[in-house]
Design a protein around this motif. Structure first.
Motif, PDB file in Angstrom:
ATOM      1  N   ALA A 141      -2.811   5.485  -8.012  1.00 25.28           N
ATOM      2  CA  ALA A 141      -1.477   6.022  -7.698  1.00 25.28           C
ATOM      3  C   ALA A 141      -0.490   4.868  -7.745  1.00 25.28           C
ATOM      4  CB  ALA A 141      -1.467   6.658  -6.312  1.00 25.28           C
ATOM      5  N   ASN A 142       0.745   5.175  -8.130  1.00 26.43           N
ATOM      6  CA  ASN A 142       1.760   4.132  -8.272  1.00 26.43           C
ATOM      7  C   ASN A 142       3.085   4.756  -7.860  1.00 26.43           C
ATOM      8  OD1 ASN A 142       3.987   2.931 -10.135  1.00 26.43           O
ATOM      9  ND2 ASN A 142       2.370   1.399 -10.157  1.00 26.43           N
ATOM     10  N   CYS A 143       3.670   4.280  -6.753  1.00 23.01           N
ATOM     11  CA  CYS A 143       4.871   4.952  -6.234  1.00 23.01           C
ATOM     12  C   CYS A 143       5.972   3.957  -5.910  1.00 23.01           C
ATOM     13  CB  CYS A 143       4.551   5.715  -4.943  1.00 23.01           C
ATOM     14  SG  CYS A 143       3.213   6.883  -5.115  1.00 23.01           S
ATOM     15  N   PHE A 144       7.160   4.236  -6.414  1.00 25.32           N
ATOM     16  CA  PHE A 144       8.345   3.496  -5.971  1.00 25.32           C
ATOM     17  C   PHE A 144       8.765   4.070  -4.616  1.00 25.32           C
ATOM     18  CE2 PHE A 144       8.801   3.032 -10.614  1.00 25.32           C
ATOM     19  CZ  PHE A 144       8.952   1.651 -10.684  1.00 25.32           C
ATOM     20  N   ILE A 145       9.244   3.191  -3.735  1.00 25.07           N
ATOM     21  CA  ILE A 145       9.762   3.653  -2.437  1.00 25.07           C
ATOM     22  C   ILE A 145      11.198   3.171  -2.314  1.00 25.07           C
ATOM     23  CG2 ILE A 145       9.430   3.643   0.071  1.00 25.07           C
ATOM     24  CD1 ILE A 145       6.524   2.749  -0.411  1.00 25.07           C
ATOM     25  N   GLU A 146      12.149   4.091  -2.447  1.00 23.43           N
ATOM     26  CA  GLU A 146      13.557   3.724  -2.287  1.00 23.43           C
ATOM     27  C   GLU A 146      13.783   3.258  -0.849  1.00 23.43           C
ATOM     28  OE1 GLU A 146      15.081   3.494  -5.602  1.00 23.43           O
ATOM     29  OE2 GLU A 146      16.734   3.926  -4.243  1.00 23.43           O
ATOM     30  N   THR A 147      14.465   2.100  -0.699  1.00 22.43           N
ATOM     31  CA  THR A 147      14.686   1.603   0.661  1.00 22.43           C
ATOM     32  C   THR A 147      16.178   1.527   0.992  1.00 22.43           C
ATOM     33  OG1 THR A 147      14.470  -0.641  -0.227  1.00 22.43           O
ATOM     34  CG2 THR A 147      12.516   0.325   0.803  1.00 22.43           C
ATOM     35  N   GLY A 148      17.024   2.010   0.087  1.00 21.55           N
ATOM     36  CA  GLY A 148      18.464   2.051   0.362  1.00 21.55           C
ATOM     37  C   GLY A 148      19.167   0.800  -0.152  1.00 21.55           C
ATOM     38  N   LEU A 191       7.505  -1.080  -4.387  1.00 18.80           N
ATOM     39  CA  LEU A 191       6.540  -0.421  -5.263  1.00 18.80           C
ATOM     40  C   LEU A 191       5.168  -0.565  -4.618  1.00 18.80           C
ATOM     41  CD1 LEU A 191       5.922   0.889  -8.049  1.00 18.80           C
ATOM     42  CD2 LEU A 191       5.651  -1.421  -8.962  1.00 18.80           C
ATOM     43  N   ILE A 192       4.388   0.500  -4.623  1.00 18.27           N
ATOM     44  CA  ILE A 192       2.992   0.393  -4.163  1.00 18.27           C
ATOM     45  C   ILE A 192       2.077   0.906  -5.275  1.00 18.27           C
ATOM     46  CG2 ILE A 192       3.393   0.432  -1.657  1.00 18.27           C
ATOM     47  CD1 ILE A 192       2.813   3.420  -1.650  1.00 18.27           C
ATOM     48  N   ASP A 193       0.901   0.278  -5.364  1.00 16.40           N
ATOM     49  CA  ASP A 193      -0.061   0.608  -6.417  1.00 16.40           C
ATOM     50  C   ASP A 193      -1.440   0.552  -5.770  1.00 16.40           C
ATOM     51  OD1 ASP A 193      -0.311   0.971  -9.405  1.00 16.40           O
ATOM     52  OD2 ASP A 193      -1.669  -0.733  -9.132  1.00 16.40           O
ATOM     53  N   PHE A 194      -2.193   1.623  -5.845  1.00  7.58           N
ATOM     54  CA  PHE A 194      -3.465   1.655  -5.108  1.00  7.58           C
ATOM     55  C   PHE A 194      -4.406   2.682  -5.739  1.00  7.58           C
ATOM     56  CE2 PHE A 194      -2.399   5.565  -2.637  1.00  7.58           C
ATOM     57  CZ  PHE A 194      -1.021   5.595  -2.829  1.00  7.58           C
ATOM     58  N   ASN A 195      -5.651   2.706  -5.249  1.00  8.11           N
ATOM     59  CA  ASN A 195      -6.594   3.730  -5.728  1.00  8.11           C
ATOM     60  C   ASN A 195      -7.528   4.124  -4.579  1.00  8.11           C
ATOM     61  OD1 ASN A 195      -8.553   1.730  -5.611  1.00  8.11           O
ATOM     62  ND2 ASN A 195      -8.809   1.540  -7.825  1.00  8.11           N
TER      63      ASN A 195
END
Ligand SMILES: Cc1cc2nc3c(=O)[nH]c(=O)nc-3n(C[C@H](O)[C@H](O)[C@H](O)COP(=O)(O)OP(=O)(O)OC[C@H]3O[C@@H](n4cnc5c(N)ncnc54)[C@H](O)[C@@H]3O)c2cc1C
Length: 415
Positions: free
Chosen positions: A333-340, A346-350
């Motif tokens: 999984a690879n997700c951007f996290i808007e922080t304002g 960005l997080i990248d994991f399995n």
């Protein structure tokens, strides 16, 4: 003889699968039918930006059938049930569609009515969800009118689509009220059933301290039982109360309703059990599952759906050729996290490796678990990639379906 592939759902996963397989097979080798109830393909990550006026619903919706390549049969209909013994999909209105291979891509369904009071008095007046286009648009009006008080963001229960989206909403709300010069009039509260800001320890600590730095109160282990819209409070099963003036709810999620009318197909939440690595369903060898519809322990995210799509395309091909399946999907999984304030993480994991600091996709690249403007630009650009690269079924240069280890700083305690 022409084999018949039927894909249930024409969202992210269904469109990726149809387009990838259409490219692989001639129309005389494989007929491809996609069934969806409507013709509006919503770019769901864009829903996050609608409440803050950064985009509008009309900018994130495109005709579904136009995202499908030529020689893909699109049927607009409600799915009534699947008969897995007869290998037939029954549509509302009585039409029966037979298949040799079935791909289930019907996503997750929001179940707000399952929580007492949630859709009662106050619903769409001071209780909203940005997880639907109507909810996100109504919330934009409510936020624009809001002149101060307690804004509570509440995850009713897990699993949910894009588990970081409620955190992103909270960070963007902090920026929104700051930019309107009224942050001191707004209390922001993040209420979750988890024991921290996120599921995985390293990311949970980083995101928890970010909430605290931004003055957002974190309420943990809160299992929402009732919503009192009139009185402005949410009440947990263990009778704790959190008051609100505006509630942003992420309702309970389940699988598609037809799954419950299809004996042998789904679990008690109507998700479809499947092998974690091959995506073959547990129900029948000729049924595969992609995206939010499965019961896999992977995140319910578009990135997961995309990575699964690469493995599943190969597995449909192998199944049709009578070969052993590829068991290489690793939960990536690879997700951007808007922080304002124009930044994002960005997080990248399995399945095995939790989100850790470092860089993606290799030792040089976008920073992981760290705010940057580059990540924010990545998040914004992603919409273009979605329509022009991901949905058409093209590979993204430098991004593979399996999680890269290069660039990650893995702590000793993490496997
Ligand atoms: C607010 C929000 C923000 C998000 N942000 C991100 C993000 O930043 N990054 C990310 O990776 N992911 C994000 N996601 C998650 C991502 O959008 C989903 O994980 C992804 O779309 C899943 O694809 P899918 O094909 O499984 O389901 P969907 O794309 O939801 O498609 C399912 C399709 O099935 C159809 N369907 C269902 N039941 C029936 C039926 N009975 N009859 C006919 N048709 C039916 C539906 O109409 C739908 O078109 C976000 C989601 C939301 C809600």
């Amino acid at each position: 003889m022409t084999q018949r592939l039927v894909i249930l759902g024409g969202g992210t996963g269904g469109t990726i699968m149809a387009n990838r397989l259409r490219r692989h097979y001639g129309a005389d080798e494989l007929s491809i039918t996609v069934v969806d109830r409507d013709d509006d393909h919503v770019y769901q990550p864009g829903l996050l930006f609608v409440p803050f006026g950064h985009t509008h619903v009309t900018d994130i919706v495109r005709p579904r059938h136009r995202q499908l390549h030529h020689h893909i049969d699109f049927r607009q209909a409600e799915i009534d049930r699947v008969d897995i013994e007869e290998q037939t999909v029954h549509l509302d209105g009585g039409e029966a569609v037979p298949y040799d291979v079935l791909v289930i891509a019907t996503g997750a369904r929001l179940l707000p009515d399952e929580t007492e009071g949630l859709t009662g008095p106050g619903w769409m007046e001071k209780v909203f969800t940005f997880y639907t286009p109507e909810g996100a648009a109504a919330l934009a009006d409510a936020l624009a009118r809001f002149d101060g008080g307690r804004v509570v963001v509440n995850i009713v229960d897990l699993p949910i689509k894009c588990p970081v989206a409620p955190l992103e909403f909270s960070f963007l709300a902090d920026a929104y009220f700051t930019e309107r010069g009224m942050r001191d009039k707004v209390e922001l509260v993040y209420v979750t059933p988890l024991d921290g800001a996120f599921t995985k320890p390293v990311a949970s600590a980083a995101l928890g301290s970010m909430l605290s730095d931004k003055g957002i109160e974190l309420v943990t282990e809160f299992n929402t039982g009732t919503v009192d819209g009139e009185g402005g409070r949410i009440i947990s099963w263990d009778e704790r109360e959190v008051p609100f003036d505006l509630l942003v709810t992420i309702p309970l999620h389940g699988g598609a309703e037809y799954v419950s009318r299809s004996p042998g197909l789904g679990d008690e939440l109507d998700f479809v059990p499947a092998d974690e690595h091959t995506l073959q369903s547990k129900a029948k060898p000729n049924i595969f599952v992609i995206g939010d519809a499965s019961n896999l322990p992977a995140s319910k995210a578009g990135s997961v759906t995309h990575f699964e799509g690469e493995v599943l395309t190969e597995n449909v091909r192998r199944f049709l050729a009578g070969e052993d399946l590829d068991a290489s999907y690793d939960g990536h999984a690879n997700c951007f996290i808007e922080t304002g304030f124009h930044k994002a993480m960005l997080i990248d994991f399995n399945y095995e490796t939790e989100p850790v600091p470092g860089h993606f996709p290799a030792t040089v690249g976008m920073p992981l678990l760290k705010e940057s403007r580059l990540n924010h630009l990545g998040k914004l650009m992603f919409q273009w990639f979605y329509w022009h690269s991901l949905l058409p079924g093209r590979d993204m240069p430098g991004v593979r379906p399996d999680m890269p280890l290069a660039g990650k700083k893995i702590p000793q305690t993490s496997s």
